[in-house]
Design an enzyme around this catalytic site. Structure first.
Site, PDB file in Angstrom:
ATOM      1  CB  ALA A 135      54.695  38.876  37.026  1.00 33.96           C
TER       2      ALA A 135
ATOM      3  CG  HIS B 102      51.888  34.403  43.392  1.00 29.54           C
ATOM      4  ND1 HIS B 102      51.098  33.340  43.015  1.00 29.54           N
ATOM      5  CD2 HIS B 102      51.140  35.518  43.174  1.00 29.54           C
ATOM      6  CE1 HIS B 102      49.926  33.793  42.583  1.00 29.54           C
ATOM      7  NE2 HIS B 102      49.933  35.108  42.674  1.00 29.54           N
TER       8      HIS B 102
ATOM      9  CE  LYS C  53      51.469  40.616  41.372  1.00 25.12           C
ATOM     10  NZ  LYS C  53      51.084  39.220  40.975  1.00 25.12           N
TER      11      LYS C  53
ATOM     12  CG  ASP D  10      51.852  36.079  39.457  1.00 26.98           C
ATOM     13  OD1 ASP D  10      52.790  36.887  39.400  1.00 26.98           O
ATOM     14  OD2 ASP D  10      50.654  36.412  39.383  1.00 26.98           O
TER      15      ASP D  10
ATOM     16  CE1 TYR E 144      45.521  36.262  44.191  1.00 29.86           C
ATOM     17  CE2 TYR E 144      45.379  38.593  43.632  1.00 29.86           C
ATOM     18  CZ  TYR E 144      44.822  37.326  43.650  1.00 29.86           C
ATOM     19  OH  TYR E 144      43.577  37.126  43.121  1.00 29.86           O
TER      20      TYR E 144
ATOM     21  CB  SER F   7      42.280  32.357  37.416  1.00 22.08           C
ATOM     22  OG  SER F   7      43.247  32.113  38.417  1.00 22.08           O
TER      23      SER F   7
ATOM     24  NE  ARG G 211      45.871  43.545  39.651  1.00 23.17           N
ATOM     25  CZ  ARG G 211      46.313  42.295  39.708  1.00 23.17           C
ATOM     26  NH1 ARG G 211      45.445  41.302  39.855  1.00 23.17           N
ATOM     27  NH2 ARG G 211      47.598  42.017  39.625  1.00 23.17           N
TER      28      ARG G 211
ATOM     29  CD  GLU H  38      49.428  33.255  46.645  1.00 26.57           C
ATOM     30  OE1 GLU H  38      50.599  33.123  47.038  1.00 26.57           O
ATOM     31  OE2 GLU H  38      48.781  34.320  46.765  1.00 26.57           O
TER      32      GLU H  38
END
Length: 372
Positions: free
Chosen positions: A299, A96, A75, A270, A94, A134, A15, A118
C-alpha cells in the site's frame, strides 16, 4: 504558523512529509517548523539537516501534535496518530478515505481539518500531488512484478525480456494514466510484450504515438480484459477514480483462467484495490498467493524508493504547504479551488462527496465547509 512533521509509523514507510529544503522555505517566510527526531532518517535527512534549515527538533510525535497548528505527513494517520489530532488542527497528507471507514470515523470525531494530497487538482484536471508518487509506483510496478515472477518467489519463472529464441513476458497494464504510462515505459524497456487498456480512446491514441509501436493498446471492456488476463504473465492494476474506491476489474473467477504463477501487481490498493482478491500488504511481507496467482499489493510502494519519492513529493506539495501556512486553510482554499478539492474532512463532517458516497455517510461540499 507552527508547522509540524512526524516520523511515519506505517510499516516499512521511510518517506518524510517535509524535506530540509521545504523547512528552510517555510522558516524564511516567518513560520516555525517542528520536526520529530529521526523523522527524515529513512529518506537520508538527519536531524542536523533540519536544524541547519532553521527547524526545531521535537522529542516525539506527541510533542509535534500538541504544538503544531498544521501537521504535514506522507501516509494516512495511524490510529495512535488520529487520537492525537484536535479540533481546529490542520492535517495535510495522503488520506485515501474511501476504502477506510475506521480512519474516516476517527477524523470526523477529531474535529480536525483534513486536506488530502490525492484529491488536490490542477487547472488541467490532473492530480498534482498524486502524480509524482504515481510516477514512482508505476516505475516500480514492473520491477517488483519481475521479482515476484521469479520461481523462488512463487512465480512462473518467466524473464521479462526473454532471451533469443524464447518469448518475453506478457504484461497487461490496466489503466493508461500516470501510473499505467510509467509502468508501460519500464516494462517495455525491460523487453516485455506490453498491452495497455484504457477507456479513453484519446489516451490510447496518445500512448500509441509516444511509444511508437513498442506496445499494444486496447479499449478496456470486460471481454477484452478477461481474454488478456488469460494470456498474461503479469497484470498491473493502475486505475484511479479520484477520492473513490477503485473498481474491481479482475474477479476471483478470472484467476482460474490465468497461468499458474502469474503475478498481479495492484497499484490501486490505496483505494481498495482493482483486483477482487487484493488485500493490502507491506514491504516486509509484500506477496501472497490466491488460487495459484501471486499478488503484490503493497500500500505504500513509493516508500521503497524513499529518497527519490520524498524529494518528488516535497517539490509538489511545497507551494500548497506555503499557501496554507501563509493564509490559513480557509483563505488558502477560498483563493484556490484546486486546493479546496483536497478538503476531505472538516469540523466533524465529510467534505468530499466521493468519500461520503463510497462509505454511505452524509457529506457536504468543500464550498459548504468554507461557509461554516
Amino acid at each position: 504558523m507552527k508547522i509540524g512533521c512526524v516520523r511515519e509509523i506505517k510499516a516499512q514507510e521511510f518517506r518524510v512529509g517535509i524535506t530540509p529544503a521545504a523547512a528552510q522555505e517555510a522558516v524564511a517566510r516567518g513560520h516555525q517548523v517542528l520536526i520529530e527526531a529521526g523523522a527524515g532518517v529513512g529518506s537520508g535527512f538527519s536531524d542536523e539537516d533540519y536544524t541547519a534549515a532553521g527547524a526545531q527538533i521535537a522529542p516525539d510525535a506527541a510533542a509535534v501534535f500538541a504544538e503544531a497548528e498544521m501537521v504535514v505527513k506522507v501516509k494516512e494517520p495511524q490510529a495512535a496518530e488520529r487520537a492525537m489530532l484536535r479540533k481546529g488542527q490542520v492535517l495535510f497528507t495522503y488520506l485515501h478515505l474511501a476504502p477506510d471507514p475506521a480512519q474516516t470515523r476517527d477524523l470526523i470525531a477529531s474535529g480536525a481539518t483534513c486536506i488530502a494530497y490525492e484529491t488536490v487538482t490542477d487547472r488541467n484536471g490532473g492530480l498534482p500531488l498524486l502524480a509524482p508518487m504515481s510516477e514512482v509506483a508505476g516505475r516500480l510496478a514492473p520491477q517488483v512484478g519481475a521479482w515476484a515472477l521469479q520461481k523462488a518467489n512463487g512465480g512462473r519463472g518467466v524473464l521479462m525480456g526473454g532471451v533469443p529464441g524464447v518469448r518475453p513476458a506478457n504484461v497487461v497494464v490496466i489503466g493508461g494514466g500516470v501510473v499505467g504510462t510509467a509502468a508501460a515505459r519500464v516494462a517495455s524497456g525491460m523487453g516485455a510484450n506490453v498491452t495497455v487498456l484504457d477507456r479513453s480512446v484519446a489516451r490510447l491514441s496518445y500512448l500509441d504515438d509516444i511509444f511508437m509501436g513498442r506496445l499494444t493498446t486496447q479499449y478496456s471492456e470486460r471481454r477484452a480484459t478477461a481474454q488478456l488476463v488469460t494470456e498474461a504473465d503479469m497484470v498491473i492494476g493502475a486505475v484511479l477514480i479520484p477520492g473513490a474506491a477503485a473498481p474491481k476489474l479482475v474477479t476471483r473467477e478470472m484467476l482460474a483462467t490465468m497461468k499458474p504463477g502469474a503475478v498481479l501487481v495492484d497499484v490501486a490498493i490505496d483505494q481498495g484495490g482493482c483486483f477482487e482478491t487484493s488485500r493490502a500488504t507491506t514491504h516486509e511481507n509484500p506477496i501472497y498467493e490466491v488460487d495459484g496467482i501471486i499478488h503484490y499489493c503493497v500500500a505504500n510502494m513509493p516508500g521503497a524508493a524513499a529518497r527519490t519519492a520524498t524529494q518528488a513529493l516535497g517539490n509538489a506539495t511545497l507551494p500548497f504547504l506555503l499557501a496554507l501556512a501563509d493564509k490559513g486553510w480557509k483563505k488558502a482554499c477560498a483563493d484556490d479551488p484546486h486546493l479546496l478539492n483536497g478538503l476531505n474532512v472538516h469540523a466533524g463532517q465529510i467534505t468530499y462527496p466521493a468519500v461520503g458516497q463510497a462509505l454511505n455517510l452524509p457529506y457536504i461540499t468543500g464550498t459548504d465547509a468554507l461557509a461554516l
